[in-house]
Write an enzyme that holds these catalytic residues in place. Structure first.
Site, PDB file in Angstrom:
ATOM      1  N   ASP A   1       0.811  -1.225   0.000  1.00  0.00           N
ATOM      2  CA  ASP A   1       0.000   0.000   0.000  1.00  0.00           C
ATOM      3  C   ASP A   1       0.842   1.272   0.000  1.00  0.00           C
ATOM      4  O   ASP A   1       0.427   2.296   0.531  1.00  0.00           O
ATOM      5  CB  ASP A   1      -0.967   0.049   1.206  1.00  0.00           C
ATOM      6  CG  ASP A   1      -1.805  -1.199   1.299  1.00  0.00           C
ATOM      7  OD1 ASP A   1      -2.263  -1.658   0.247  1.00  0.00           O
ATOM      8  OD2 ASP A   1      -1.992  -1.701   2.420  1.00  0.00           O
TER       9      ASP A   1
ATOM     10  N   LYS B   1       2.188   2.018  -4.960  1.00  0.00           N
ATOM     11  CA  LYS B   1       2.878   1.432  -6.120  1.00  0.00           C
ATOM     12  C   LYS B   1       2.035   1.565  -7.375  1.00  0.00           C
ATOM     13  O   LYS B   1       2.547   1.839  -8.455  1.00  0.00           O
ATOM     14  CB  LYS B   1       3.155  -0.070  -5.899  1.00  0.00           C
ATOM     15  CG  LYS B   1       4.199  -0.371  -4.865  1.00  0.00           C
ATOM     16  CD  LYS B   1       4.489  -1.852  -4.807  1.00  0.00           C
ATOM     17  CE  LYS B   1       3.326  -2.692  -4.339  1.00  0.00           C
ATOM     18  NZ  LYS B   1       2.873  -2.440  -2.962  1.00  0.00           N
ATOM     19  N   GLY B   2       0.713   1.366  -7.212  1.00  0.00           N
ATOM     20  CA  GLY B   2      -0.192   1.383  -8.364  1.00  0.00           C
ATOM     21  C   GLY B   2      -0.070   2.668  -9.160  1.00  0.00           C
ATOM     22  O   GLY B   2       0.033   2.648 -10.387  1.00  0.00           O
TER      23      GLY B   2
ATOM     24  N   ALA C   1      -3.406  -8.363  -3.609  1.00  0.00           N
ATOM     25  CA  ALA C   1      -2.973  -7.003  -3.958  1.00  0.00           C
ATOM     26  C   ALA C   1      -4.177  -6.202  -4.430  1.00  0.00           C
ATOM     27  O   ALA C   1      -5.176  -6.766  -4.848  1.00  0.00           O
ATOM     28  CB  ALA C   1      -1.947  -7.069  -5.078  1.00  0.00           C
ATOM     29  N   GLY C   2      -4.052  -4.916  -4.341  1.00  0.00           N
ATOM     30  CA  GLY C   2      -5.108  -4.062  -4.860  1.00  0.00           C
ATOM     31  C   GLY C   2      -4.479  -2.771  -5.293  1.00  0.00           C
ATOM     32  O   GLY C   2      -3.947  -2.040  -4.478  1.00  0.00           O
ATOM     33  N   HIS C   3      -4.458  -2.536  -6.570  1.00  0.00           N
ATOM     34  CA  HIS C   3      -3.878  -1.296  -7.061  1.00  0.00           C
ATOM     35  C   HIS C   3      -4.986  -0.342  -7.461  1.00  0.00           C
ATOM     36  O   HIS C   3      -5.737  -0.614  -8.386  1.00  0.00           O
ATOM     37  CB  HIS C   3      -2.983  -1.566  -8.278  1.00  0.00           C
ATOM     38  CG  HIS C   3      -1.706  -2.242  -7.911  1.00  0.00           C
ATOM     39  ND1 HIS C   3      -0.800  -2.686  -8.845  1.00  0.00           N
ATOM     40  CD2 HIS C   3      -1.172  -2.526  -6.719  1.00  0.00           C
ATOM     41  CE1 HIS C   3       0.229  -3.233  -8.213  1.00  0.00           C
ATOM     42  NE2 HIS C   3       0.016  -3.151  -6.932  1.00  0.00           N
TER      43      HIS C   3
ATOM     44  N   GLN D   1       2.464  -6.231  -2.736  1.00  0.00           N
ATOM     45  CA  GLN D   1       2.806  -6.166  -1.308  1.00  0.00           C
ATOM     46  C   GLN D   1       4.116  -5.379  -1.114  1.00  0.00           C
ATOM     47  O   GLN D   1       4.480  -4.601  -1.970  1.00  0.00           O
ATOM     48  CB  GLN D   1       2.903  -7.570  -0.687  1.00  0.00           C
ATOM     49  CG  GLN D   1       1.553  -8.274  -0.567  1.00  0.00           C
ATOM     50  CD  GLN D   1       1.162  -9.026  -1.815  1.00  0.00           C
ATOM     51  OE1 GLN D   1       1.951  -9.743  -2.397  1.00  0.00           O
ATOM     52  NE2 GLN D   1      -0.076  -8.886  -2.247  1.00  0.00           N
TER      53      GLN D   1
ATOM     54  N   GLY E   1     -11.088  -3.018   2.454  1.00  0.00           N
ATOM     55  CA  GLY E   1     -11.771  -1.863   3.046  1.00  0.00           C
ATOM     56  C   GLY E   1     -11.391  -1.612   4.500  1.00  0.00           C
ATOM     57  O   GLY E   1     -11.902  -0.702   5.140  1.00  0.00           O
ATOM     58  N   ARG E   2     -10.451  -2.405   5.039  1.00  0.00           N
ATOM     59  CA  ARG E   2     -10.077  -2.229   6.444  1.00  0.00           C
ATOM     60  C   ARG E   2      -9.327  -0.911   6.657  1.00  0.00           C
ATOM     61  O   ARG E   2      -8.533  -0.522   5.807  1.00  0.00           O
ATOM     62  CB  ARG E   2      -9.140  -3.363   6.886  1.00  0.00           C
ATOM     63  CG  ARG E   2      -9.779  -4.720   6.931  1.00  0.00           C
ATOM     64  CD  ARG E   2      -8.779  -5.789   7.340  1.00  0.00           C
ATOM     65  NE  ARG E   2      -7.859  -6.134   6.267  1.00  0.00           N
ATOM     66  CZ  ARG E   2      -6.916  -7.074   6.370  1.00  0.00           C
ATOM     67  NH1 ARG E   2      -6.731  -7.702   7.519  1.00  0.00           N
ATOM     68  NH2 ARG E   2      -6.137  -7.344   5.355  1.00  0.00           N
TER      69      ARG E   2
ATOM     70  N   SER F   1       5.406  11.952  -5.238  1.00  0.00           N
ATOM     71  CA  SER F   1       4.005  11.972  -5.647  1.00  0.00           C
ATOM     72  C   SER F   1       3.225  12.882  -4.694  1.00  0.00           C
ATOM     73  O   SER F   1       3.374  12.793  -3.474  1.00  0.00           O
ATOM     74  CB  SER F   1       3.464  10.546  -5.609  1.00  0.00           C
ATOM     75  OG  SER F   1       2.077  10.566  -5.799  1.00  0.00           O
ATOM     76  N   VAL F   2       2.398  13.766  -5.274  1.00  0.00           N
ATOM     77  CA  VAL F   2       1.664  14.740  -4.455  1.00  0.00           C
ATOM     78  C   VAL F   2       0.147  14.625  -4.639  1.00  0.00           C
ATOM     79  O   VAL F   2      -0.590  15.575  -4.385  1.00  0.00           O
ATOM     80  CB  VAL F   2       2.142  16.187  -4.740  1.00  0.00           C
ATOM     81  CG1 VAL F   2       3.540  16.419  -4.214  1.00  0.00           C
ATOM     82  CG2 VAL F   2       2.068  16.520  -6.241  1.00  0.00           C
TER      83      VAL F   2
HETATM   84  P1  IMP Z   1      -2.214 -12.674   2.658  1.00  0.00           P
HETATM   85  O1  IMP Z   1      -1.280 -12.107   1.637  1.00  0.00           O
HETATM   86  O2  IMP Z   1      -3.660 -12.531   2.282  1.00  0.00           O
HETATM   87  O3  IMP Z   1      -1.837 -14.060   3.074  1.00  0.00           O
HETATM   88  O4  IMP Z   1      -2.052 -11.770   3.982  1.00  0.00           O
HETATM   89  C1  IMP Z   1      -0.844 -11.728   4.747  1.00  0.00           C
HETATM   90  C2  IMP Z   1      -0.583 -10.320   5.259  1.00  0.00           C
HETATM   91  O5  IMP Z   1      -0.209  -9.495   4.157  1.00  0.00           O
HETATM   92  C3  IMP Z   1      -1.785  -9.640   5.907  1.00  0.00           C
HETATM   93  O6  IMP Z   1      -1.316  -8.817   6.958  1.00  0.00           O
HETATM   94  C4  IMP Z   1      -2.355  -8.792   4.806  1.00  0.00           C
HETATM   95  O7  IMP Z   1      -3.084  -7.693   5.299  1.00  0.00           O
HETATM   96  C5  IMP Z   1      -1.076  -8.359   4.104  1.00  0.00           C
HETATM   97  N1  IMP Z   1      -1.256  -8.044   2.693  1.00  0.00           N
HETATM   98  C6  IMP Z   1      -1.426  -8.904   1.660  1.00  0.00           C
HETATM   99  N2  IMP Z   1      -1.507  -8.252   0.501  1.00  0.00           N
HETATM  100  C7  IMP Z   1      -1.363  -6.952   0.785  1.00  0.00           C
HETATM  101  C8  IMP Z   1      -1.295  -5.765  -0.020  1.00  0.00           C
HETATM  102  O8  IMP Z   1      -1.381  -5.787  -1.253  1.00  0.00           O
HETATM  103  N3  IMP Z   1      -1.120  -4.596   0.657  1.00  0.00           N
HETATM  104  C9  IMP Z   1      -0.985  -4.554   1.991  1.00  0.00           C
HETATM  105  N4  IMP Z   1      -1.018  -5.614   2.773  1.00  0.00           N
HETATM  106  C10 IMP Z   1      -1.196  -6.808   2.182  1.00  0.00           C
END
Ligand code: IMP
Length: 456
Positions: A36, A39-40, A62-64, A205, A322-323, A433-434
């Protein structure tokens, strides 16, 4: 030619006047913290000039979030080059693939008018498949780690146990719409590199979530560090030209595990109302009043409010789950560690705009543990959980910097903050980045980026 005298990396910051230099051929983008890092946005910025974007690790954990022309697109599995015409996107053998999610992403992109064909998307035949049982197992067994519950860990477990299912075996069962995308990606990527195509290696990650180098067991199940590129794509180490580390101007973490510079407690964050909830409950004026109150309390010294201000200003809520993200000050020990583990050539410092409004900004320069001063990062979770950060304090700035496109136009204190990070990490900052838009990017050192003249 103006030199940036304060910086150890005394190179001109006004890049337009810099004489010719060799630009990067292949670039790796690697998270230097806990994922987070933004990177995206940087990948999207670089993907404009890349011929190939290749993912080498992780899966749809991952979520970009990518914002182009005010439209937000979240990609979980798809390499970010998919939004750029003519770019080849490779999902490498090191990735674990949930076929349902990939099929949905393809469908969703196509419905938005994005072309997705076997010409611009390639799925490695050796990638492993995430099955329903993996997702169930992740939900049941990995709660204590705070995983994304997408089946990532159990799928990698089966891979290592040699009981996994590869894409090649999965599609040969004849039930998948993904069939046309499946290829020997190793031959393809090496061929593209040999043809001098500009390749962007897209990390997912971050370094501290790496299975080998992170805060084990609070990590993901793949190599998120630069080392993962070679195994996750099947290329030799000499093919990686530049390694760009992505660092947020502060730090965040989702899920469990230590975060030495964390501001506020787990309980305080739990009791906090979510960003969207507040946005819908409050009028625009009410929201602004709340932000002013939080800013005031943060500047009066409330650590929790400092953390909350970072969370709200930076909209730090997970794009996959969404956490609310846990927030803290920039940790230079983590930064230095990431530099050595990945061999970063340069850093892209993201979300600097989020720090506007803080009267003082802290950087962690050491940990105090049982009267001992620790100067180098450790993956000893016990120490990380119980140490006290030692901070250096820098003066902040009030100005909104989201419209600035030139380093020298940033408030002096913002410039000093960037330069201090360079000094502490002993690596130059190439990009600042701004804001979330592709255009909200300040390039300080072009030599770490692609030549914008595309060979596409
Ligand atoms: P998993 O990758 O779902 O097995 O989660 C393992 C740990 O990596 C957890 O603490 C997740 O919240 C964290 N995590 C996995 N993918 C991401 C990501 O893309 N960004 C931030 N944290 C991540």
């Amino acid at each position: 030619m103006k030199l940036n005298k304060n910086s150890k990396f005394s190179k001109p910051l006004n890049i337009d006047f810099y004489p010719a230099f060799t630009m990067a051929k292949n670039i790796a983008v690697i998270g230097s913290q806990f994922g987070d890092e933004g990177k995206g946005k940087i990948i999207d910025f670089l993907a404009e000039s890349a011929d190939v974007v290749a993912r080498f690790n992780g899966g749809n954990n991952a979520g970009h979030t990518i914002k182009v022309n005010n439209e937000t697109t979240i990609l979980h599995l798809m390499p970010s080059g998919i939004l750029h015409n003519g770019t080849i996107n490779i999902i490498g053998n090191g990735v674990v693939v949930d076929p349902n999610i990939l099929a949905k992403e393809i469908e969703n992109l196509r419905s938005k008018g994005v072309k997705v064909t076997p010409d611009n998307l390639v799925l490695s035949e050796n990638a492993h498949v995430i099955l329903e049982k993996h997702i169930m197992e992740d939900k049941e067994k990995n709660k204590h780690l705070g995983t994304t519950a997408r089946g990532i860990g159990p799928a990698y477990t089966d891979k290592a146990a040699r009981t996994g299912l590869r894409v090649i075996d999965y599609v040969s069962q004849g039930k998948s719409s993904l069939n046309p995308f499946v290829r020997n990606s190793v031959v393809l990527i090496n061929d593209l590199i040999d043809k001098n195509k500009k390749v962007l290696f897209e990390g997912a990650q971050g370094t501290l979530l790496d299975i080998d180098h992170g805060t084990y067991p609070y990590v993901t199940s793949s190599n998120a560090t630069a080392g993962g590129i070679c195994t996750g794509l099947g290329i030799g180490p000499k093919k990686i030209d530049k390694v760009l580390g992505i660092a947020k101007a502060y730090i965040t973490r989702v899920g469990n595990g230590p975060l030495p510079t964390e501001l506020g407690t787990e309980q305080e964050i739990k009791e906090e109302k979510g960003y969207n909830e507040l946005k819908s409950d409050l009028s625009e004026e009410g929201f602004e009043r709340l932000m002013r109150k939080i800013t005031k309390e943060a500047n009066e010294g409330s650590e929790y409010k400092q953390g909350r201000l970072l969370r709200m200003n930076g909209v730090e809520y997970g794009s996959t789950t969404g956490r609310p993200r846990r927030t803290g000050w920039f940790d230079a020990l983590i930064g230095k560690y990431s530099v050595i583990v990945n061999g970063f050539d340069a850093i892209a410092l993201t979300k600097l705009d989020v720090l506007s409004g803080f009267e003082k900004i802290k950087i962690c320069v050491g940990y105090k543990y049982n009267d001992k001063i620790i100067k180098n990062f450790t993956t000893n979770v016990e120490i990380l959980k119980n140490c006290k950060p030692i901070y250096e304090e820098l003066p902040g700035w009030r100005e909104n910097i989201t419209k600035i496109r030139n380093f020298k136009e940033l408030p002096k204190n913002a410039q000093k903050y960037v330069e201090r990070i360079e000094e502490l990490l002993n690596v130059p900052v190439a990009v600042v980045s701004v804001g979330p838009e592709r255009s909200q990017t300040i390039v300080l050192r072009k030599e770490f980026l692609f030549d914008s003249k595309s060979s596409k």
